[in-house]
Design an enzyme around this catalytic site. Structure first.
Site, PDB file in Angstrom:
ATOM      1  CD  GLU A 218      -3.312  -1.513   5.048  1.00  0.00           C
ATOM      2  OE1 GLU A 218      -3.303  -2.572   5.684  1.00  0.00           O
ATOM      3  OE2 GLU A 218      -3.017  -0.422   5.581  1.00  0.00           O
ATOM      4  CD  GLU A 219      -2.059   2.185   7.524  1.00  0.00           C
ATOM      5  OE1 GLU A 219      -2.777   1.790   8.465  1.00  0.00           O
ATOM      6  OE2 GLU A 219      -0.874   1.857   7.393  1.00  0.00           O
TER       7      GLU A 219
ATOM      8  CG  HIS B  26      -0.565   0.052   2.524  1.00  0.00           C
ATOM      9  ND1 HIS B  26      -0.367   1.226   3.187  1.00  0.00           N
ATOM     10  CD2 HIS B  26      -0.288  -0.926   3.423  1.00  0.00           C
ATOM     11  CE1 HIS B  26       0.020   0.969   4.427  1.00  0.00           C
ATOM     12  NE2 HIS B  26       0.087  -0.330   4.601  1.00  0.00           N
TER      13      HIS B  26
ATOM     14  CG  HIS C  18       0.175   3.134  12.388  1.00  0.00           C
ATOM     15  ND1 HIS C  18      -1.168   2.864  12.430  1.00  0.00           N
ATOM     16  CD2 HIS C  18       0.637   2.474  11.290  1.00  0.00           C
ATOM     17  CE1 HIS C  18      -1.501   2.074  11.412  1.00  0.00           C
ATOM     18  NE2 HIS C  18      -0.407   1.813  10.714  1.00  0.00           N
TER      19      HIS C  18
ATOM     20  CG  ASP D 225       1.294  -3.753   5.389  1.00  0.00           C
ATOM     21  OD1 ASP D 225       2.018  -2.870   5.886  1.00  0.00           O
ATOM     22  OD2 ASP D 225       0.080  -3.582   5.178  1.00  0.00           O
TER      23      ASP D 225
ATOM     24  CG  ASP E  83       2.248   0.664   7.918  1.00  0.00           C
ATOM     25  OD1 ASP E  83       1.956   0.153   6.837  1.00  0.00           O
ATOM     26  OD2 ASP E  83       1.451   0.740   8.879  1.00  0.00           O
TER      27      ASP E  83
HETATM   28 CO    CO Z   1      -0.430   0.571   8.915  1.00  0.00          CO
HETATM   29 ZN    ZN Z   2       0.592  -1.216   6.473  1.00  0.00          ZN
END
Ligand code: CO
Ligand code: ZN
Length: 354
Positions: free
Chosen positions: A205-206, A62, A323, A228, A175
């Site tokens: 995606e998130e 992603h 994150h 990922d 990420d």
């Molecule tokens: Co993520």
């Molecule tokens: Zn991810």
């Protein structure tokens, strides 16, 4: 790998605003793939046709990153924001951020009261998200608007890539720019193969695996592999059994993931894809770890449920502080993930001979 990652991390793309990431990837893959196009939602789909043309293998990584969005500008020019994706309050305070406007990006900071002005009890308390704001230096709402600030502008952390010791790198959006970098390298190095390979760089995606959902429906591959990150638990504050995954010990091959407590809403990696990935690693004695991840999932979850069901698995990059603006991964893990992907494509016809 490091230079490529730096370029990808430098680009910005909260869910639904992945354009600058897509541009970087397009440039990198120009001339390295047979086909390349962007679909209705913004997924970048690239393709290399194999000599047999089967099986068809879909890789997904992603492009989006967790971030913030302009929600309100007050009369003094301070900006209130919404969260986009799973951002917790703690890492936000005192961050430098970039607000992306039509006139370019503006640097701002998430300010907070200095200790001098705090009451005794305030010093022990965590500042909540509702009380945070961004200061870009403007003195009025009009002033902010003149700079291009508008409701809905994407906001990202301002944090480029820096190398730490032992081949570790830190920055925002690893990420899943790590996954994007691995997929770019895989497509670049892929020799003539029997299988046909799709590399899909997905959007959103998130906030619910949206790009993966529509691209899997379109491509209807014989098998899919998502790239990922996963949470490493190899630092103070986490008990080893909570997350036995260690950074620098090889990519993780997913067994299952999903919500904490139940593993609902996630993925049970298809046994054939899981075995394919394990064999792909063992073929060259590439280190790998096995992963049972409670809390979170990946694009593979949406892909497996497409049409009549698509066998799917995941290669995960062990990541610290996910994150946050200071995510950490190992360049060696990323390099090893490329090798596993390349081997998996070679072995795929044996596992999915049609
Ligand atoms: Co993520
Ligand atoms: Zn991810």
């Amino acid at each position: 790998m490091k230079e490529l990652l730096a370029k990808l991390v430098e680009a910005s793309g909260i869910p639904g605003a992945e354009d600058s990431v897509r541009e970087v990837i397009k440039k990198e893959l120009q001339g390295h793939v047979g086909e390349m196009f962007t679909d209705n939602l913004g997924n970048l789909i690239t393709k290399k046709i194999g000599t047999l043309g089967k099986p068809t293998v879909m890789f997904a990584a992603h492009m989006d990153e967790v971030g913030l969005m302009v929600k309100y500008i007050d009369e003094k020019g301070f900006i209130k924001f919404a969260k986009v994706g799973g951002v917790v309050d703690q890492p936000l305070l005192s961050q430098r951020v970039k607000i992306h406007t039509e006139k370019g990006s503006i640097v701002g900071i998430i300010g907070a009261k200095p200790p001098h002005l705090m009451k005794e009890e305030e010093r022990k308390k965590i500042v909540e998200f509702e009380d945070m704001f961004i200061d870009v230096g403007t003195t009025s709402k009009e002033d902010a608007e003149k700079l291009g600030v508008r409701i809905g502008n994407p906001i990202t952390f301002e944090r480029g890539l820096v190398e730490l010791r032992n081949k570790l790198v830190t920055g925002k959006a690893l990420d899943d720019r790590a996954g994007c970098a691995i997929l770019i390298e895989t497509m670049k190095r892929l020799p003539k193969t029997e299988a046909t390979v799709y590399a899909v760089f997905t959007v959103q995606e998130e906030i619910g695996l949206r790009g993966a959902t529509v691209s899997a429906f379109k491509l209807n591959p014989n098998l899919a592999i998502a790239l990922d990150i996963t949470s490493a638990g190899d630092y103070p504050g986490i008990k080893e059994f909570e997350s036995p995954i260690k950074i620098g010990h090889g990519p993780a091959i997913k067994i299952v993931d999903g919500r904490k407590e139940s593993l609902g809403g996630g993925l049970v990696a298809h046994p054939k894809v899981r075995e394919l990935l394990i064999k792909a690693a063992e073929k060259e004695e590439i280190p790998y770890q096995l992963e049972v991840m409670e809390g979170g999932t990946t694009d593979a979850t949406a892909i497996q449920l497409s049409r009549e069901g698509i066998p799917a698995g995941v290669i995960s990059i062990p990541t610290r502080y996910a994150h946050s603006p200071v995510e950490v991964i190992s360049l060696e893990d990323a390099e090893n993930a490329v090798k596993i992907c390349l081997n998996a494509v070679q072995l795929a016809p044996r596992f999915f001979g049609l």
